[in-house]
Write an enzyme that holds these catalytic residues in place. Structure first.
Site, PDB file in Angstrom:
ATOM      1  N   HIS A 117      -9.535  -5.331  11.448  1.00 21.63           N
ATOM      2  CA  HIS A 117     -10.176  -5.194  10.141  1.00 21.63           C
ATOM      3  C   HIS A 117     -11.582  -4.606  10.251  1.00 21.63           C
ATOM      4  CE1 HIS A 117      -7.389  -8.587   8.551  1.00 21.63           C
ATOM      5  NE2 HIS A 117      -6.883  -7.394   8.301  1.00 21.63           N
TER       6      HIS A 117
ATOM      7  N   GLU B 222       0.811  -1.218   0.000  1.00 20.63           N
ATOM      8  CA  GLU B 222       0.000   0.000   0.000  1.00 20.63           C
ATOM      9  C   GLU B 222       0.845   1.269   0.000  1.00 20.63           C
ATOM     10  OE1 GLU B 222      -2.562  -3.300   1.200  1.00 20.63           O
ATOM     11  OE2 GLU B 222      -0.591  -2.630   1.905  1.00 20.63           O
TER      12      GLU B 222
END
Length: 325
Positions: A129, A60
């Protein structure tokens, strides 16, 4: 009008802007060959080819940095993060590069870039998450932050975000990609920074955004049977916030409850509560109340998930509290 899924509305927005402007391109993990982790980019590789729909490694920080550099050189990247939880790894590029570049370059470089992907809780995905990042990114000057609650807003706001000359953080609920709704045909944009009054009422103003709007609407239907009329404001844009719409609503209802998926400390609901007491204090007949996630890391257990999140019962209790009933 036509009926689209949330994911289809996002795809339509990106595809329309890519047909209109060759400088727009999409990159991220599995956006091309796999058609996107949530199938948002399905079919886009076939239409636009591998130079404009680009699969990246699981890195990322790396691909966000490439996108920032591309945006400074005349391109308009759309960066898809599989989830905003993974984008923590790219926070340096978002916060220290994209958000600050216009000021640090003395106005020489804009960063017309959209960072988008799944946000918030999505079932049993546990603490790392299941985070909501609106307040995290709204804290940063130089970023615009958007959280649509339905397919029509998703399309109209994403098109506006892609056309914006500054970096936009676009947060999509992982649980809403399959939601269906009516979307206007043809060219359709929603201005960034404009809230939407989803339902008019006279007794309590409910301020919320994202998927929690659905809880507010369910509560409004329940309380309507008790002759309690709620006014529901969907912020849509978290930075900048449309404070004017909130204040004008409270001048009518004299009461406010803010409902938010994220944690209570330093939250969007905290900011709204401050602004309401600062600019609408004389119109309040009760303290502003908040309904948020519990101040704990998110759980895996279904029972603890239910306990942690805002619910219809918690929102109803807050509304009746400000009504002194």
């Amino acid at each position: 009008m036509k009926t689209l899924q949330y994911r289809e509305a996002l795809r339509e927005a990106m595809s329309e802007e890519m047909r209109k402007d060759e400088s727009v391109f999409l990159l991220g993990e599995e956006v091309a060959e796999y058609n996107g982790a949530y199938k948002v980019s399905q079919g886009m590789l076939d239409e636009f080819g591998p130079k404009r729909v680009i699969d990246t490694p699981i890195a990322e920080l790396g691909f966000a940095g490439i996108a920032v550099g591309a945006s400074m050189n005349g391109l308009k990247p759309i960066v898809e993060f599989m989830t905003w939880n993974f984008a923590i790894l790219a926070a340096d590029q978002i916060i220290n590069s994209a958000a600050k570049m216009l000021q640090m370059s003395g106005g020489q470089y804009h960063c017309p870039i959209v960072f988008r992907g799944g946000n918030g809780t999505a079932g049993q995905l546990a603490a790392t998450h299941s985070q909501s990042f609106e307040a995290f990114y709204a804290h940063v000057p130089g970023l615009k932050v958007i959280t649509p609650s339905n397919p029509a807003d998703a399309k109209g706001l994403l098109k506006s975000a892609i056309r914006d000359e500054d970096p936009v953080v676009f947060l999509e609920s992982e649980k809403m990609y399959g939601d269906k709704g009516e979307v206007p045909e043809g060219e359709y944009l929603i201005p960034i920074g404009t809230a939407n009054i989803k339902r008019k009422g006279q007794h309590v103003t409910i301020v919320s955004f994202g998927k929690i709007i659905k809880i507010a609407e369910e509560v409004a239907e329940i309380l309507a049977k008790e002759n309690i009329e709620l006014e529901i404001i969907d912020l849509r844009t978290i930075r900048p916030i449309d404070y004017g719409t909130i204040v004008e609503s409270i001048k009518k209802t004299n009461r406010c409850v803010v409902v938010e998926e994220s944690w209570p400390l330093a939250s969007i609901s905290s900011e709204i509560a401050y602004h309401v007491q600062r600019y609408a204090f004389d119109h309040l007949d009760a303290p502003v109340l908040r309904v948020t996630q519990t101040d704990t890391p998110f759980a895996f257990s279904p029972t603890l998930i239910e306990e942690a999140l805002p619910s219809k019962e918690k929102v109803i209790a807050a509304i009746k509290h400000v009504l002194y009933s």
